[in-house]
Design an enzyme around this catalytic site. Structure first.
Site, PDB file in Angstrom:
ATOM      1  N   CYS A   3       0.800  -1.162   0.018  1.00 60.34           N
ATOM      2  CA  CYS A   3      -0.129  -0.041   0.077  1.00 60.34           C
ATOM      3  C   CYS A   3       1.032   1.169  -0.055  1.00 60.34           C
ATOM      4  O   CYS A   3       1.624   1.291   0.951  1.00 60.34           O
ATOM      5  CB  CYS A   3      -0.725  -0.027   1.211  1.00 60.34           C
ATOM      6  SG  CYS A   3      -1.850   1.624   1.412  1.00 60.34           S
ATOM      7  N   CYS A   6       0.712   3.321   3.235  1.00 61.18           N
ATOM      8  CA  CYS A   6       1.265   2.751   4.355  1.00 61.18           C
ATOM      9  C   CYS A   6       2.640   2.950   4.210  1.00 61.18           C
ATOM     10  O   CYS A   6       3.259   3.335   5.073  1.00 61.18           O
ATOM     11  CB  CYS A   6       0.764   1.272   4.344  1.00 61.18           C
ATOM     12  SG  CYS A   6      -0.699   0.913   4.849  1.00 61.18           S
ATOM     13  N   ASP A  29      -0.901  16.741  -2.029  1.00 60.90           N
ATOM     14  CA  ASP A  29      -1.229  15.912  -3.106  1.00 60.90           C
ATOM     15  C   ASP A  29      -0.008  16.190  -4.199  1.00 60.90           C
ATOM     16  O   ASP A  29       0.133  17.472  -4.493  1.00 60.90           O
ATOM     17  CB  ASP A  29      -2.669  16.232  -3.615  1.00 60.90           C
ATOM     18  CG  ASP A  29      -3.117  14.999  -4.567  1.00 60.90           C
ATOM     19  OD1 ASP A  29      -2.542  14.876  -5.648  1.00 60.90           O
ATOM     20  OD2 ASP A  29      -3.918  14.317  -4.056  1.00 60.90           O
ATOM     21  N   HIS A  45      -3.753   1.095   8.434  1.00 59.53           N
ATOM     22  CA  HIS A  45      -4.285   0.624   7.167  1.00 59.53           C
ATOM     23  C   HIS A  45      -5.747   0.409   7.414  1.00 59.53           C
ATOM     24  O   HIS A  45      -6.292  -0.584   7.867  1.00 59.53           O
ATOM     25  CB  HIS A  45      -3.609  -0.457   6.523  1.00 59.53           C
ATOM     26  CG  HIS A  45      -4.290  -0.807   5.146  1.00 59.53           C
ATOM     27  ND1 HIS A  45      -3.855   0.098   4.207  1.00 59.53           N
ATOM     28  CD2 HIS A  45      -5.207  -1.549   4.836  1.00 59.53           C
ATOM     29  CE1 HIS A  45      -4.443  -0.408   2.873  1.00 59.53           C
ATOM     30  NE2 HIS A  45      -5.343  -1.540   3.222  1.00 59.53           N
ATOM     31  N   ASN A  85     -13.328   9.577  -1.480  1.00 61.79           N
ATOM     32  CA  ASN A  85     -13.841   8.625  -2.415  1.00 61.79           C
ATOM     33  C   ASN A  85     -13.793   7.152  -2.132  1.00 61.79           C
ATOM     34  O   ASN A  85     -12.896   6.818  -1.401  1.00 61.79           O
ATOM     35  CB  ASN A  85     -13.001   8.716  -3.656  1.00 61.79           C
ATOM     36  CG  ASN A  85     -12.815  10.361  -4.129  1.00 61.79           C
ATOM     37  OD1 ASN A  85     -13.798  11.002  -4.205  1.00 61.79           O
ATOM     38  ND2 ASN A  85     -11.696  10.744  -4.572  1.00 61.79           N
ATOM     39  N   GLY A  91     -14.092   6.888  -7.561  1.00 61.12           N
ATOM     40  CA  GLY A  91     -13.014   7.799  -7.772  1.00 61.12           C
ATOM     41  C   GLY A  91     -11.759   7.310  -6.815  1.00 61.12           C
ATOM     42  O   GLY A  91     -10.821   8.090  -7.097  1.00 61.12           O
ATOM     43  N   HIS A  96      -6.630   2.886   0.448  1.00 58.59           N
ATOM     44  CA  HIS A  96      -6.160   3.208   2.009  1.00 58.59           C
ATOM     45  C   HIS A  96      -7.169   4.252   2.122  1.00 58.59           C
ATOM     46  O   HIS A  96      -7.212   5.626   1.531  1.00 58.59           O
ATOM     47  CB  HIS A  96      -4.913   3.588   1.901  1.00 58.59           C
ATOM     48  CG  HIS A  96      -4.315   3.917   3.483  1.00 58.59           C
ATOM     49  ND1 HIS A  96      -3.333   3.125   3.977  1.00 58.59           N
ATOM     50  CD2 HIS A  96      -4.649   4.797   4.189  1.00 58.59           C
ATOM     51  CE1 HIS A  96      -3.238   3.636   5.203  1.00 58.59           C
ATOM     52  NE2 HIS A  96      -4.050   4.628   5.380  1.00 58.59           N
ATOM     53  N   HIS A  98      -8.446   7.751   2.673  1.00 56.13           N
ATOM     54  CA  HIS A  98      -8.084   9.185   2.686  1.00 56.13           C
ATOM     55  C   HIS A  98      -8.903  10.197   2.561  1.00 56.13           C
ATOM     56  O   HIS A  98      -9.974   9.824   1.742  1.00 56.13           O
ATOM     57  CB  HIS A  98      -6.619   9.102   1.916  1.00 56.13           C
ATOM     58  CG  HIS A  98      -7.092   8.752   0.438  1.00 56.13           C
ATOM     59  ND1 HIS A  98      -7.536   7.650  -0.037  1.00 56.13           N
ATOM     60  CD2 HIS A  98      -7.242   9.622  -0.755  1.00 56.13           C
ATOM     61  CE1 HIS A  98      -7.610   7.628  -1.368  1.00 56.13           C
ATOM     62  NE2 HIS A  98      -7.547   8.879  -1.739  1.00 56.13           N
ATOM     63  N   HIS A 100      -9.347  14.152   0.958  1.00 54.51           N
ATOM     64  CA  HIS A 100      -8.956  15.406   0.410  1.00 54.51           C
ATOM     65  C   HIS A 100      -9.218  16.565   0.920  1.00 54.51           C
ATOM     66  O   HIS A 100     -10.459  16.772   1.186  1.00 54.51           O
ATOM     67  CB  HIS A 100      -9.129  15.412  -1.097  1.00 54.51           C
ATOM     68  CG  HIS A 100      -8.644  14.012  -1.836  1.00 54.51           C
ATOM     69  ND1 HIS A 100      -7.942  14.010  -2.407  1.00 54.51           N
ATOM     70  CD2 HIS A 100      -9.258  12.835  -1.870  1.00 54.51           C
ATOM     71  CE1 HIS A 100      -7.531  12.880  -3.430  1.00 54.51           C
ATOM     72  NE2 HIS A 100      -8.549  12.298  -2.573  1.00 54.51           N
TER      73      HIS A 100
END
Length: 112
Positions: A3, A6, A29, A45, A85, A91, A96, A98, A100
């Site tokens: 990952c 990770c 990003d 994770h 997402n 998308g 993992h 996350h 935005h």
């Protein structure tokens, strides 16, 4: 586990960190979609929103605390967006959990 997030959380892959504590990492990003585009991840994770349980959900609250802190630090006083997402059609490109944090420009609805 293979990952990428990770590996970033473990320091195996470098990142431009915006915030870090024992449970959460936030980093910029690589392909920003707004003037401020920060990814906020749990270090543990968790594959996606679909895998949030009573046993691991406290980290999601921590992530939102970090999002609010970063938005304030980045002077996103006119507003910002926090997005997660889920799955291919949603998308999600990295499996993992996350979020935005996007800001610094007007966000449109619905998103692309």
């Amino acid at each position: 586990m293979d990952c990428v997030f990770c590996k970033i959380a473990n320091g195996e892959i470098p990142s431009n960190k915006a915030y870090e504590d024992d449970k959460v990492l936030a980093f910029y990003d690589l392909d920003p979609q707004a003037p401020v585009h920060i990814l906020i991840i749990p270090k543990e994770h968790i594959r996606s929103v679909e895998e949030i349980t009573p046993q691991n959900s406290a980290v999601v609250a921590r992530i939102f605390e970090v999002a609010a802190k970063l938005a304030k630090e980045k002077n996103l006083t006119d507003g910002f967006r926090v997005v997660s997402n889920v799955g291919k059609d949603g998308g999600q490109s990295v499996p993992h959990l996350h979020f935005h944090l996007l800001g610094g420009r007007s966000m449109k609805w619905p998103p692309g």
